[in-house]
Design an enzyme around this catalytic site. Structure first.
Site, mmCIF file in Angstrom:
data_model
loop_
_atom_site.group_PDB
_atom_site.id
_atom_site.type_symbol
_atom_site.label_atom_id
_atom_site.label_comp_id
_atom_site.label_asym_id
_atom_site.label_seq_id
_atom_site.Cartn_x
_atom_site.Cartn_y
_atom_site.Cartn_z
ATOM 1 N N SER A 149 77.710 -0.013 28.527
ATOM 2 C CA SER A 149 76.346 -0.655 29.223
ATOM 3 C C SER A 149 76.167 -2.031 28.517
ATOM 4 O O SER A 149 76.671 -2.313 27.369
ATOM 5 C CB SER A 149 75.413 0.365 28.634
ATOM 6 N N TYR A 162 70.909 5.494 22.213
ATOM 7 C CA TYR A 162 71.771 4.942 23.407
ATOM 8 C C TYR A 162 72.498 3.641 23.076
ATOM 9 O O TYR A 162 73.378 3.229 23.183
ATOM 10 C CB TYR A 162 70.968 4.914 24.782
#
Length: 281
Positions: A149, A162
């Site tokens: 990501s 995250y």
């Protein structure tokens, strides 16, 4: 230097829906047999039927990526002979399974949820690599794609678990590249941009978003990597909202950095005495 062959088989985690499903089907369209791993066996069976409808073999592996016993058994089953229902090995591992925590600063985070995100996003890919990579190396090499990501490459003000987990995942991919490249292992940290999935639909930060990154861009890069067309980008962080197979091939011929597209701490300025130490290795 060992050069791996193009992938014939793949194991995709989080394959029951979203990006994982799209990648699994894209690989099947490209001629690969696919092992599908997730917790929802019923959904996996549906994806397996789609893979078989494309003329490829599909293997359903219902397992939790954080359970070492379950992961070891799943990989062993995928590596078993085709006559026994396996795929004769795993040439490409796609670590896609993941989760995100609520969008709050770290001091407001739920303790259990925070650690569960870290466990899924870091322990899971570690376990898959731990059990799948030895077989790849024994067969002369293989490939690993981590669905990473943009949050793995920069600071975020929310969803700290995250943020940390994707940064750690990138380090894991870089470790695999550094230690396995000479033995035929190729790795890629692949950020899919912002794709319309169940996860992004539940995020407040994307509530008003009208433009999404087409999942086909992720599939295109995954297929090119599986075929060996991006081996010169092994170890790189790529983001499909900006990168394509063609642009990456061109960029690889022009790269001059000591460690292109790798995590580095930036120097404070031109006179920083750590400049070379931070960016030159």
């Amino acid at each position: 230097m060992v050069e791996p062959q193009p992938a014939r088989t793949a194991l995709v985690t989080g394959a029951s829906r979203g990006i994982g499903r799209a990648v699994a089907l894209g690989l099947a369209d490209a001629g690969l047999d696919v092992a599908l791993l997730a917790r929802d066996e019923e959904r996996l069976a549906q994806v397996a039927a789609e893979v078989r409808g494309r003329g490829r073999r599909a293997l359903v592996l219902a397992a939790d990526v954080t359970d070492p016993t379950a992961v070891a058994a799943a990989v062993a089953r995928a590596e078993s002979p085709a006559a026994d229902g396996g795929l004769d090995g795993v040439d490409l591992l796609v670590n896609n399974a993941g989760r995100i925590d609520v969008e709050v600063p770290v001091w407001e985070a739920d303790v259990d949820e925070w650690w569960q995100v870290m466990t899924t996003n870091v322990r899971g890919p570690f376990l898959l690599a731990r059990f799948a990579v030895p077989g790849m190396l024994a067969r002369g090499g293989g490939r690993v794609i981590d669905l990473n990501s943009g949050s793995g490459s920069h600071d975020m003000t929310y969803s700290s678990a995250y943020n940390l987990s994707k940064t750690a995942l990138m380090r894991l991919g870089h470790h695999l590249h550094a230690t396995g490249h000479g033995r035929g292992l190729r790795t890629l940290e692949l950020a899919p941009g912002v794709v319309a999935t169940d996860m992004t639909a539940a995020m407040g930060v994307h509530a008003d978003r009208t433009e999404w990154t087409p999942v086909e861009r992720t599939v295109d890069v995954a297929v090119a990597f599986a075929r060996g067309e991006l081996d010169e980008c092994s170890g790189w962080f790529v983001r499909v909202s900006d990168d394509t197979p063609a642009s990456l091939r061109t960029l690889a011929t022009e790269a001059t950095a000591a460690a292109p597209r790798h995590l580095r701490v930036l120097p404070a300025g031109p006179s920083d005495p750590l400049s070379q130490a931070l960016t030159g290795r």
